[in-house]
Design an enzyme around this catalytic site. Structure first.
Site: not given
Length: 407
Positions: A158-161, A163, A283
């Protein structure tokens, strides 16, 4: 002569339009391939060509790019995670297939699964928080007991915090575990949940370009238990020893994961034991990071990245040196946005580099505890940290909104 095009696989809420604009400035035609182009508002607003395709399917992407090559001269391929976190590795494979510059897909895949990444970094001696992999509630509970509360519980991918939550007691642990297990019900794969020691201390985000550390920013998060960025300072205020140790541990991550082509972003915390790496992402960081780098140093990292993608050389020489800071605008309740204003006045404050709002009146506000909670941001810059913070506060005070809570 065929039009030179750059393929952008998927889009990005905060920096997708910046990539589109940078490509156009370089004389390229940006074409977005997405599983759902409608989720990126800027594509239709800017009239950008967008093609619906299953971006998790390498063969489907190869077919679509082959079709586009009949009309365009495809100069390069890059993109974003989109709906599927495996997309960055797929982009690397796509570049290999068409003999275009790009990252090593095997290196990208090492970063894709955070537990695999943790194991590789730990084996290389990179300082990391204690971390266990769990597949059910029983394993989450036993892992937390072994590590000791508080723990950070999050998806392995996942990404962007999204969960990600700090669980400070048994009730929070149980609640979040079942939330993650419920989220996983839509997936055909077994749940993979990380239970991680909470590394306490200041948070830093490191931008690496190629094999060199370009910049280090300090991040301030909002109220726990979520990890939503509230303010960023670029560059971070560090002693020479702190800068050296953060640089050393960041480059050791690069070597362990066999990265070094293009940009890499590393998140770490400075604990009582020194720098401890949270995760590495092959990235550019999203959010306000590229804009902060430009405000602080006069370098457009997105344009320079695209130059590399199309087979050129980037120019990362810093044009000036300022202290830049960003404040992320986060609503304090859920509901319907009645109105929001003040962005024009805030943008007119001397020293403000950019004001961006993501929302318009009548938008439903539903906080998720991750990057999606942001309704906008303000960036300010000046030669002095105290001055930059003063400018930022003045601009933030001019932004106001009203939200009617849901019934």
């Amino acid at each position: 002569m065929a039009i030179r095009a750059i393929i952008l696989v998927e889009g990005h809420r905060s920096i997708g339009l910046l990539y589109v604009n940078a490509a156009e400035r370089l004389g390229l035609c940006p074409i977005t391939l997405s599983a759902d182009p409608t989720q990126y508002d800027y594509l239709a607003a800017e009239g950008i060509q967008a093609i619906r395709v299953d971006t998790s399917n390498l063969d489907a992407l190869i077919r679509e790019c082959s079709r586009l090559r009949e009309t365009y001269d495809i100069a390069g391929i890059t993109g974003f995670s989109g709906l599927d976190e495996s997309v960055p590795a797929t982009i690397g494979k796509l570049c290999r297939h068409f003999d275009l510059p790009g990252p090593n897909p095997a290196s990208i895949e090492r970063c894709h699964d955070k537990f695999v990444q943790h194991q590789i970094l730990a084996e290389a001696g990179v300082p990391r928080p204690a971390c266990h992999l769990a597949a059910n509630a029983t394993e989450v509970k036993s892992s937390a007991a072994e590590i000791g509360l508080p723990v950070v519980v999050k998806p392995a991918v996942g990404s962007g915090s999204s969960g990600v939550r700090l669980c400070r007691n048994a009730d929070e642990l149980t609640e979040h575990t079942y939330y993650l297990l419920g989220e996983n019900q839509t997936s055909l794969s077994s749940p993979r949940i990380l239970v991680e020691e909470f590394a306490q201390g200041p948070h830093y985000s490191i931008e690496i370009m190629g094999n060199d550390v370009f910049g280090i920013s300090a991040a301030d998060f909002g109220n726990k238990p979520h990890f939503v960025g509230l303010e960023y300072t670029y560059p971070a205020v560090l002693t020479d020893d702190e800068h050296r140790r953060i640089t050393d541990v960041s480059l050791s991550c690069l070597r362990a994961l066999d990265l070094g082509w293009g940009p890499t972003n590393i998140d770490l915390r400075w604990t009582r034991l020194g720098p401890v790496v949270i995760e590495c992402n092959p990235r550019l960081a999203g959010g306000t990071s590229p804009q902060l780098a430009q405000a602080a140093y006069g370098v457009d990292l997105i344009t320079e990245h695209i130059k590399l993608v199309i087979g050129g050389e980037w120019d990362l020489r810093k044009r000036h040196s300022q202290i830049a800071a960003a404040r992320i605008l986060i609503p304090d309740c859920d509901g319907i946005l009645d109105w929001i204003h003040g962005d024009g006045e805030a943008a007119a404050v001397p020293g403000v580099a950019e004001v961006k709002l993501y929302v318009v009146p009548k938008t439903p506000i539903v906080r998720k505890g991750d990057f999606r909670d942001s309704v906008g941001y303000i960036i300010a810059a000046s030669p002095d940290l105290a001055q930059t913070r003063s400018i930022l506060e003045r601009a933030v005070d001019l932004i106001d909104w009203s939200i009617t809570p849901f019934e």
